[in-house]
Scaffold this active site. Structure first.
Site, short mmCIF file in Angstrom:
data_model
loop_
_atom_site.label_atom_id
_atom_site.label_comp_id
_atom_site.label_asym_id
_atom_site.label_seq_id
_atom_site.Cartn_x
_atom_site.Cartn_y
_atom_site.Cartn_z
N GLU A 48 -6.57 5.07 7.80
CA GLU A 48 -6.35 6.47 7.39
C GLU A 48 -7.56 7.02 6.64
OE1 GLU A 48 -2.55 5.85 5.48
OE2 GLU A 48 -1.67 5.40 7.43
N SER A 95 3.86 -1.83 10.47
CA SER A 95 5.31 -1.85 10.68
C SER A 95 5.96 -3.19 10.32
CB SER A 95 5.64 -1.46 12.12
OG SER A 95 5.23 -0.12 12.37
N GLY A 137 2.91 -1.01 4.35
CA GLY A 137 2.92 0.41 4.01
C GLY A 137 4.34 0.87 3.70
N GLY A 138 4.96 1.50 4.68
CA GLY A 138 6.29 2.10 4.51
C GLY A 138 7.30 1.22 3.80
N GLU A 153 -4.97 -4.63 11.11
CA GLU A 153 -3.98 -3.55 11.21
C GLU A 153 -4.25 -2.71 12.46
OE1 GLU A 153 -2.04 -2.58 7.20
OE2 GLU A 153 -3.72 -1.25 7.49
N ASN A 196 0.87 -1.18 0.00
CA ASN A 196 0.00 0.00 0.00
C ASN A 196 0.91 1.23 0.00
OD1 ASN A 196 -1.80 2.05 0.55
ND2 ASN A 196 -2.19 1.43 2.68
N TRP A 197 1.03 1.83 -1.17
CA TRP A 197 1.96 2.96 -1.31
C TRP A 197 1.42 4.24 -0.66
CZ3 TRP A 197 4.13 2.84 -7.04
CH2 TRP A 197 4.84 1.64 -7.22
N LYS A 198 0.14 4.23 -0.33
CA LYS A 198 -0.51 5.43 0.22
C LYS A 198 -0.31 6.61 -0.75
CE LYS A 198 0.05 3.42 4.73
NZ LYS A 198 0.16 3.59 6.17
P1 PGA Z 1 3.09 0.49 7.71
O1 PGA Z 1 1.60 0.70 7.17
O2 PGA Z 1 3.59 -0.79 7.11
O3 PGA Z 1 3.84 1.69 7.22
O4 PGA Z 1 3.00 0.43 9.19
C1 PGA Z 1 0.73 -0.37 7.00
C2 PGA Z 1 -0.56 0.13 6.42
O5 PGA Z 1 -0.98 1.23 6.78
O6 PGA Z 1 -1.20 -0.56 5.59
#
Ligand code: PGA
Length: 254
Positions: free
Chosen positions: A102, A216, A237-238, A170, A12-14
């Site tokens: 989010e 994370s 995510g990150g 999550e 998930n690149w956001k």
């Molecule tokens: P993160 O985000 O891996 O940066 O903690 C996960 C997500 O929001 O899907």
């Protein structure tokens, strides 16, 4: 019989990276390092405006599937700023993330999540529905909260469509914080989710739903979370914005 499910890793690149050139270079790096093996289902969910460039960069012979981070539950029409499911389907997108925390923080309600999920499975897409508590309390109220999110998201989804549902656990306290849930925590919640799904659909059908962990996840902690957490994969995510790290996660579940 439930067909053997491959591990599923979703990036998930956001709202990142900041340019199309960087999006293309990232996906090219991932593609180059992933090799030809398709023993893991890999999905990248870039911002909408990069989908076309990312698809082109992936080329035809790729095992990497495309996802979106959100989608409207409405049919094409007068909905300013929204993207319809028919459009993402037509584009070749197979996975839609729904109810990410989010987005919930921006006002997406349980009812909206449910409508989106219903539309997604009806259109033949795979819905990745995110659930997770903000914080944990000693009395276990967070479990009641989680149960509510799951039951509400799946309301009206028939058991015949459960193979199109992915539940991503999550916890908000683990998203983007570097504080990861322990494998034991993840395992406990996975069993909890399976129990709720079994109550709703019966055990056999419940097994069709894939359960991911997100929060994370990185190349170092992925293996422990995968084997001891006994999940079907991760929503990342990150770490999905760094090709090395993302590949490390994919290798960890192989
Ligand atoms: P993160 O985000 O891996 O940066 O903690 C996960 C997500 O929001 O899907």
């Amino acid at each position: 019989m439930v067909p053997t499910q491959k591990p599923l890793i979703v990036g998930n690149w956001k709202m990142q990276p900041a340019s199309r050139a960087r999006a293309v270079s990232l996906v090219k790096d991932v593609r180059a390092k992933i090799g030809k093996k398709d023993d893991v289902s890999v999905v990248v969910a870039p911002p909408f405006v990069y989908l076309d460039a990312v698809r082109t960069a992936l080329g035809k012979n790729t095992s990497i599937a495309l996802g979106v981070q959100d989608v409207s539950s409405e049919k094409p029409g007068a909905h300013t700023g929204q993207i319809a499911l028919a459009m993402v389907r037509d584009f070749g997108v197979q996975y839609s993330i729904v109810g990410h925390s989010e987005r919930r923080a921006l006002g997406e309600t349980d009812a909206m999540v449910n409508h989106k999920l219903q539309a997604i499975v009806k259109e033949g897409n795979i819905g990745i529905v995110c659930v997770g508590e903000k914080e944990r309390d000693a009395s276990g109220q967070y479990l009641t909260f989680l149960e509510g999110q799951i039951r509400s998201a799946l309301q009206g989804i028939p058991k015949s469509r459960l193979d199109r549902i992915v539940v991503a656990y999550e916890p908000l306290w683990a998203i983007g914080t570097g504080v990861v849930a322990t494998p034991a925590d993840v395992h406990e919640i996975k069993l909890f989710i399976v129990r709720i799904l079994s109550e709703m659909y019966g055990r056999t059908y419940a097994q069709r739903v894939r359960i991911l962990y997100g929060g994370s996840v990185n190349a170092k902690n992925a293996q422990g979370l995968f084997t001891e957490g006994v999940v079907n994969g991760f929503l990342v995510g990150g770490a999905s914005l760094k090709a090395e790290e993302f590949i490390g996660i994919i290798q960890a579940v192989r």
